[in-house]
Design a protein around this motif. Structure first.
Motif, PDB file in Angstrom:
ATOM      1  N   PHE A  16     -12.562  19.521 -17.331  1.00 25.06           N
ATOM      2  CA  PHE A  16     -11.608  18.572 -17.902  1.00 25.06           C
ATOM      3  C   PHE A  16     -10.956  19.187 -19.134  1.00 25.06           C
ATOM      4  O   PHE A  16     -11.579  19.953 -19.864  1.00 25.06           O
ATOM      5  N   CYS A  17      -9.702  18.846 -19.365  1.00 23.65           N
ATOM      6  CA  CYS A  17      -8.973  19.364 -20.517  1.00 23.65           C
ATOM      7  C   CYS A  17      -8.987  18.344 -21.656  1.00 23.65           C
ATOM      8  O   CYS A  17      -9.523  17.246 -21.533  1.00 23.65           O
ATOM      9  N   CYS A  18      -8.357  18.717 -22.759  1.00 18.88           N
ATOM     10  CA  CYS A  18      -8.370  17.914 -23.991  1.00 18.88           C
ATOM     11  C   CYS A  18      -7.915  16.474 -23.769  1.00 18.88           C
ATOM     12  O   CYS A  18      -8.583  15.532 -24.193  1.00 18.88           O
ATOM     13  N   SER A  19      -6.754  16.292 -23.130  1.00 11.74           N
ATOM     14  CA  SER A  19      -6.225  14.939 -22.941  1.00 11.74           C
ATOM     15  C   SER A  19      -7.161  14.114 -22.060  1.00 11.74           C
ATOM     16  O   SER A  19      -7.376  12.920 -22.319  1.00 11.74           O
ATOM     17  N   GLN A  20      -7.726  14.737 -21.041  1.00 15.75           N
ATOM     18  CA  GLN A  20      -8.654  14.031 -20.169  1.00 15.75           C
ATOM     19  C   GLN A  20      -9.936  13.675 -20.914  1.00 15.75           C
ATOM     20  O   GLN A  20     -10.450  12.552 -20.769  1.00 15.75           O
ATOM     21  N   MET A  41      -3.876  11.995 -16.609  1.00 15.25           N
ATOM     22  CA  MET A  41      -3.924  12.688 -17.894  1.00 15.25           C
ATOM     23  C   MET A  41      -3.859  14.203 -17.730  1.00 15.25           C
ATOM     24  O   MET A  41      -3.530  14.911 -18.670  1.00 15.25           O
ATOM     25  N   GLN A  42      -4.141  14.711 -16.535  1.00 19.13           N
ATOM     26  CA  GLN A  42      -4.090  16.155 -16.320  1.00 19.13           C
ATOM     27  C   GLN A  42      -2.679  16.700 -16.546  1.00 19.13           C
ATOM     28  O   GLN A  42      -2.507  17.852 -16.914  1.00 19.13           O
ATOM     29  N   GLY A  43      -1.674  15.866 -16.382  1.00 18.92           N
ATOM     30  CA  GLY A  43      -0.301  16.301 -16.645  1.00 18.92           C
ATOM     31  C   GLY A  43      -0.053  16.676 -18.093  1.00 18.92           C
ATOM     32  O   GLY A  43       0.908  17.381 -18.408  1.00 18.92           O
TER      33      GLY A  43
END
Length: 148
Positions: A16-20, A41-43
């Protein structure tokens, strides 16, 4: 609420990335899950599509404010100062990190497949804490409910 650093690390190692991560942590606090929201949120990952533009920790934080006090159904109203809350986060974020763009914060770009630096974890943790601070301040301050 304090940031669970182990949970953040666990989520990062799961891809998972920061926004996720921002939204998963927020949903955890609410006792909810929403895989469709996390997919969306992945966008915002890596500065919107890993472009290095607007940081996912910031955009995730703005979305987390919306998740807590935004409008979600036709009869529902958002907090009357939701935009002020998001702008307060924006001003703090830019001052704390020198930029709202990943490339302005990091000393390198976030190309496809590159790992997220440890610095990103610190940014997520401090931004998550700031979002909670803002939400608490506007929930507790009776003046916060007055119209602008």
């Amino acid at each position: 609420m304090a940031v669970d650093v182990f949970r953040m690390f666990q989520l990062a190692t799961q891809g998972f990335c920061c926004s996720q991560i921002m939204l998963i942590l927020g949903l955890d606090e609410l006792g909810k899950e929403n895989p469709d929201l996390i997919k969306a949120m992945q966008g915002l990952c890596g500065g919107i599509g890993r472009s290095g533009k607007t940081c996912g920790a910031f955009t995730g934080g703005a979305c987390l404010i919306g998740l807590n006090v935004g409008k979600g159904t036709p009869p529902e109203n958002s907090h009357p100062k939701i935009n002020r809350m998001i702008n307060e986060l924006l001003e703090w974020f830019e001052e704390a990190h020198g930029s709202i763009d990943c490339e302005g914060i990091l000393d390198h770009s976030l190309g496809e497949g590159s790992e997220y630096p440890v610095q990103c974890g610190n940014i997520v943790a401090t931004t998550f804490s700031k979002v909670n601070e803002i939400l608490a301040a506007y929930a507790e301050d009776p003046e916060s409910l007055d119209e602008d």
